[in-house]
Design an enzyme around this catalytic site. Structure first.
Site, PDB file in Angstrom:
ATOM      1  N   HIS A 145      41.561  40.770  39.078  1.00 48.78           N
ATOM      2  CA  HIS A 145      41.974  40.151  40.336  1.00 48.78           C
ATOM      3  C   HIS A 145      41.566  38.683  40.361  1.00 48.78           C
ATOM      4  O   HIS A 145      40.775  38.228  39.522  1.00 48.78           O
ATOM      5  CB  HIS A 145      41.343  40.861  41.537  1.00 48.78           C
ATOM      6  CG  HIS A 145      42.068  42.096  41.959  1.00 48.78           C
ATOM      7  ND1 HIS A 145      41.805  43.335  41.418  1.00 48.78           N
ATOM      8  CD2 HIS A 145      43.058  42.294  42.879  1.00 48.78           C
ATOM      9  CE1 HIS A 145      42.599  44.241  41.973  1.00 48.78           C
ATOM     10  NE2 HIS A 145      43.362  43.629  42.871  1.00 48.78           N
ATOM     11  N   LYS A 168      38.363  37.239  45.319  1.00 45.85           N
ATOM     12  CA  LYS A 168      38.248  38.599  45.841  1.00 45.85           C
ATOM     13  C   LYS A 168      36.791  38.929  46.139  1.00 45.85           C
ATOM     14  O   LYS A 168      35.910  38.706  45.308  1.00 45.85           O
ATOM     15  CB  LYS A 168      38.833  39.612  44.855  1.00 45.85           C
ATOM     16  CG  LYS A 168      38.882  41.038  45.405  1.00 45.85           C
ATOM     17  CD  LYS A 168      39.753  41.928  44.561  1.00 45.85           C
ATOM     18  CE  LYS A 168      39.732  43.365  45.046  1.00 45.85           C
ATOM     19  NZ  LYS A 168      40.196  43.482  46.445  1.00 45.85           N
TER      20      LYS A 168
END
Length: 265
Positions: A146, A150
Site C-alpha cells: 500500500h 496508510k
C-alpha cells in the site's frame, strides 16, 4: 439519500464523487477542516457538532483513522443513524460496538474493503484454499502493498484474506504479518506488508510446491472501486433500491459486505 461524510480526505472526496454520480446528496462533512470543504452550513468539526445541528441525515459513511473511528461510530449509533464504516484498525472494539448497535436497535455495516472486486477475490481465495487443502505439498503465503501514508499495517483487507484462507486450510493455523528473521513454522502463514509511494493496494496469495506456483493477485488501480462500493453499501443498509431515496423498511444490526453481495450477486 442524504449522506454525511465523516472524514473528508482522499477517500471522502472519492465517495462524494461516487454519491453525486448516483444522484445522492452530501448534506454534511464531518472533519476538522470541513468548513473549507462544504461551507459553514455543511461542515462540522465533529459528529457531536453535526448531530446538535439537527441536520437530516439518512446514512453516514465513516472513513477516518483507527483512533477516531470508535468515538465517531458510538455517537452515530446512539443517534440511530445508519453508518457504513470503511476505517480499518479498530476491530478490537467490534464486540463492544456490536453490543451497542443491538441495544440501540441501530444499523452498522463495516468492511475492510468495499471494492466489489476485492469481495469476489476473497471468495476466489477461499475456494482455492479449500481445493489446496487436499494437497499438502503446496505451501501457502502472500504479501500486501500500500501507499506510504496508510495508517495501519497489515491492511484490514490482508487480515480478512488470511482469515478466510486459514478457515479452509487445515495445515495452517497461525498468521504471521511481521518480517521474519527465521524460517516460518509449518503451521504459520506468512503475509508481510510493504509501504511505499502511492500504491492504492495490492494483495497476492501464493500456493507453492517444488513443481509449480499458483498466484492469485488483486491490484487496485485507484480508490474509486472502494468509494463506489461504500455508496452501494450505504444504499443497501437503508434499503435504498436506487438513487431516489431510502425505502420504507429499516435494517437493524451489524452487517458486512457479505450481506450486501448476498443480495446483489
Amino acid at each position: 439519500m442524504n449522506i454525511a461524510l465523516v472524514g473528508y480526505g482522499k477517500m471522502g472526496h472519492m465517495i462524494e464523487a461516487a454519491a453525486l454520480e448516483r444522484q445522492h446528496r452530501i448534506v454534511a462533512y464531518v472533519d476538522p477542516v470541513a468548513f473549507v470543504a462544504g461551507g459553514s452550513d455543511q461542515g462540522f468539526a465533529s459528529v457531536r457538532e453535526m448531530l446538535a445541528s439537527g441536520i437530516q441525515v439518512d446514512v453516514a459513511i465513516e472513513f477516518t483513522r483507527p483512533d477516531t473511528a470508535v468515538p465517531n461510530i458510538t455517537e452515530l449509533v446512539k443517534a440511530r443513524i445508519p453508518v457504513v464504516v470503511g476505517t480499518t484498525g479498530w476491530y478490537a472494539a467490534l464486540p463492544e460496538i456490536t453490543k451497542l448497535v443491538n441495544e440501540e436497535k441501530a444499523a452498522l455495516l463495516w468492511s475492510s474493503n468495499f471494492s466489489i472486486g476485492v469481495q469476489l477475490f476473497f471468495r476466489i481465495a477461499s475456494y482455492a484454499a479449500k481445493l489446496f487443502n487436499e494437497y499438502e505439498e503446496y505451501d501457502v503465503g502472500g504479501f500486501e502493498a500500500h501507499h506510504n501514508k496508510k495508517a495501519d499495517s497489515p491492511s484490514g483487507t490482508a487480515k480478512t484474506l488470511v482469515e478466510r484462507v486459514l478457515k479452509e486450510l487445515n495445515r495452517k493455523i497461525t498468521p504471521v504479518y511481521d518480517t521474519l528473521d527465521r524460517p516460518p513454522s509449518p503451521e504459520e502463514l506468512h503475509f508481510p506488508s510493504l509501504r511505499m509511494g502511492s500504491v492504492p493496494g495490492t494483495h497476492s496469495l501464493f500456493f507453492d510446491s517444488t513443481a509449480d506456483t499458483i498466484e492469485l493477485t488483486h491490484t487496485a488501480r485507484s480508490r474509486e472501486g472502494f468509494a463506489r462500493g461504500a455508496v452501494r453499501a450505504a444504499e443497501w443498509l437503508i434499503r435504498c433500491t436506487g438513487p431516489e431515496g431510502p425505502g420504507n423498511l429499516k435494517r437493524e444490526g451489524v452487517f458486512t459486505m457479505d450481506d450486501v453481495l448476498a443480495h446483489i450477486s
